[in-house]
Enzyme design. Structure first.
Site, PDB file in Angstrom:
ATOM      1  N   HIS A 232      10.946 -16.251  -2.741  1.00  0.00           N
ATOM      2  CA  HIS A 232      10.416 -15.305  -2.269  1.00  0.00           C
ATOM      3  C   HIS A 232       9.196 -14.875  -2.811  1.00  0.00           C
ATOM      4  O   HIS A 232       9.181 -14.636  -3.981  1.00  0.00           O
ATOM      5  CB  HIS A 232      11.089 -14.008  -1.894  1.00  0.00           C
ATOM      6  CG  HIS A 232      10.601 -13.277  -0.806  1.00  0.00           C
ATOM      7  ND1 HIS A 232       9.543 -12.292  -1.192  1.00  0.00           N
ATOM      8  CD2 HIS A 232      10.754 -13.073   0.471  1.00  0.00           C
ATOM      9  CE1 HIS A 232       9.157 -11.776   0.169  1.00  0.00           C
ATOM     10  NE2 HIS A 232       9.820 -12.054   0.999  1.00  0.00           N
TER      11      HIS A 232
ATOM     12  N   GLU B 252       7.724 -12.286  -3.437  1.00  0.00           N
ATOM     13  CA  GLU B 252       7.852 -10.917  -4.283  1.00  0.00           C
ATOM     14  C   GLU B 252       8.664 -11.345  -5.640  1.00  0.00           C
ATOM     15  O   GLU B 252       8.445 -10.623  -6.773  1.00  0.00           O
ATOM     16  CB  GLU B 252       8.825  -9.816  -3.500  1.00  0.00           C
ATOM     17  CG  GLU B 252       7.940  -9.269  -2.368  1.00  0.00           C
ATOM     18  CD  GLU B 252       8.660  -8.871  -1.250  1.00  0.00           C
ATOM     19  OE1 GLU B 252       9.946  -8.557  -1.314  1.00  0.00           O
ATOM     20  OE2 GLU B 252       7.922  -8.313  -0.263  1.00  0.00           O
TER      21      GLU B 252
ATOM     22  N   GLY C  24       4.605  -7.479   4.903  1.00  0.00           N
ATOM     23  CA  GLY C  24       4.882  -6.027   4.730  1.00  0.00           C
ATOM     24  C   GLY C  24       3.487  -5.527   5.146  1.00  0.00           C
ATOM     25  O   GLY C  24       3.365  -4.218   4.750  1.00  0.00           O
TER      26      GLY C  24
ATOM     27  N   SER D 261       5.528  -9.897   8.756  1.00  0.00           N
ATOM     28  CA  SER D 261       5.247  -8.907   9.839  1.00  0.00           C
ATOM     29  C   SER D 261       5.624  -9.577  11.234  1.00  0.00           C
ATOM     30  O   SER D 261       4.860  -9.110  12.305  1.00  0.00           O
ATOM     31  CB  SER D 261       3.707  -8.575   9.875  1.00  0.00           C
ATOM     32  OG  SER D 261       3.345  -7.858   8.566  1.00  0.00           O
TER      33      SER D 261
HETATM   34  P1  PGA Z   1       8.024  -8.436   6.554  1.00  0.00           P
HETATM   35  O1  PGA Z   1       8.451  -9.400   5.287  1.00  0.00           O
HETATM   36  O2  PGA Z   1       8.581  -9.147   7.852  1.00  0.00           O
HETATM   37  O3  PGA Z   1       8.425  -7.263   6.508  1.00  0.00           O
HETATM   38  O4  PGA Z   1       6.469  -8.725   6.473  1.00  0.00           O
HETATM   39  C1  PGA Z   1       8.863 -10.602   5.544  1.00  0.00           C
HETATM   40  C2  PGA Z   1       9.316 -11.089   4.368  1.00  0.00           C
HETATM   41  O5  PGA Z   1       9.034 -10.741   3.300  1.00  0.00           O
HETATM   42  O6  PGA Z   1      10.451 -11.988   4.378  1.00  0.00           O
END
Ligand code: PGA
Length: 249
Positions: free
Chosen positions: A94, A96, A173, A213
């Site tokens: 991911h 992140e 996000g 999103s």
């Molecule tokens: P989000 O995150 O739907 O809040 O944009 C998606 C993700 O990080 O898998």
């Protein structure tokens, strides 16, 4: 026909009590066999969610795994531990984790191999930053993430037991979704890259999700694109919106 797969990535949200309440609230409303639905809670909640979804069609996924079998890796979770709570999927790579925890393509590849060895399906995330998109290295970047993640992985595994999630970092996000055309363009590109690395059969079977999103208002448009086989949902997977997304038409 590829069966669609919608996964909810809870990220670092929900305590045990909150997870209990939420899963009890939604589980009967997302109990479908028309598509695969996966909940990916934090590690503390894995076992509880596993128990709560027992007897439904919802599957359990984790958000991370270590690539070693076991040992002195403080704070880490092994694939066997995920198996012990009946996890069927695990998100790896991911953005992140790549950004905040220095996860590299090489680690993603090792994690994918370890999960496949245990028969847990890796959900391999790839995606570009806005700068990469705007500077024109978008396709090159995604292609290299895919090649590195799949290095040494057999065509059978990719065909039957791998999910790729295309998640443009600028759409995660932020409320900014890639347009359905942008998402479809990249998911198709990824499928063509897999065709080059393997063959037609593998390319036609591999599942490619879009993430970034996704919400009830854009779910149907995105999920009805030809090369998009599902969604990886972050923020909206923590609310009743997840039910609406799963029930898209
Ligand atoms: P989000 O995150 O739907 O809040 O944009 C998606 C993700 O990080 O898998």
């Amino acid at each position: 026909m590829r069966k669609k797969i919608i996964a909810g990535n809870w990220k670092m949200n929900y305590t045990l009590t909150e997870a209990d309440n939420f899963v009890n609230e939604i589980k009967d409303r997302i109990n479908t066999d028309e598509l695969d639905v996966v909940l990916c809670p934090n590690n503390i909640c894995l076992e509880r969610v596993s128990d709560l979804i027992d007897g439904t069609n919802i599957k359990l996924g984790a958000q991370n795994v270590h690539y070693e079998e076991k040992g002195a890796y403080t704070g880490e979770t092994s694939a066997n531990m995920l198996l012990s709570v009946n996890a069927k999927y695990c998100i790896i790579g991911h953005s992140e984790r790549r950004q905040y925890f220095a996860e590299t393509d090489e680690m993603v590849n090792k994690k994918a191999k370890k999960l496949l060895e245990k028969n847990i399906t890796p959900i391999i995330c790839v995606g570009e930053t806005l700068e990469q998109r705007e500077s024109g290295i978008l396709f090159e970047h995604i292609s290299s993430q895919i090649k590195n993640a799949l290095d040494g992985i057999s065509s059978d595994s990719v065909k039957n037991n791998i999910v790729i999630a295309y998640e443009p970092i600028w759409a995660i996000g932020t409320g900014k979704t890639a347009s359905s055309m942008q998402a479809e363009e990249m998911c198709k590109y990824i499928r063509d890259e897999i065709r080059k690395l393997y063959d037609d059969k593998v390319a036609e079977c591999v599942k490619i999700q879009y993430g970034g999103s996704v919400k009830p208002s854009n779910a149907s448009e995105i999920l009805n694109m030809e090369d998009i086989d599902g969604a990886l949902v972050g923020g909206a997977s923590l609310t009743n919106d997840f039910v609406a997304i799963v029930n898209y038409e």
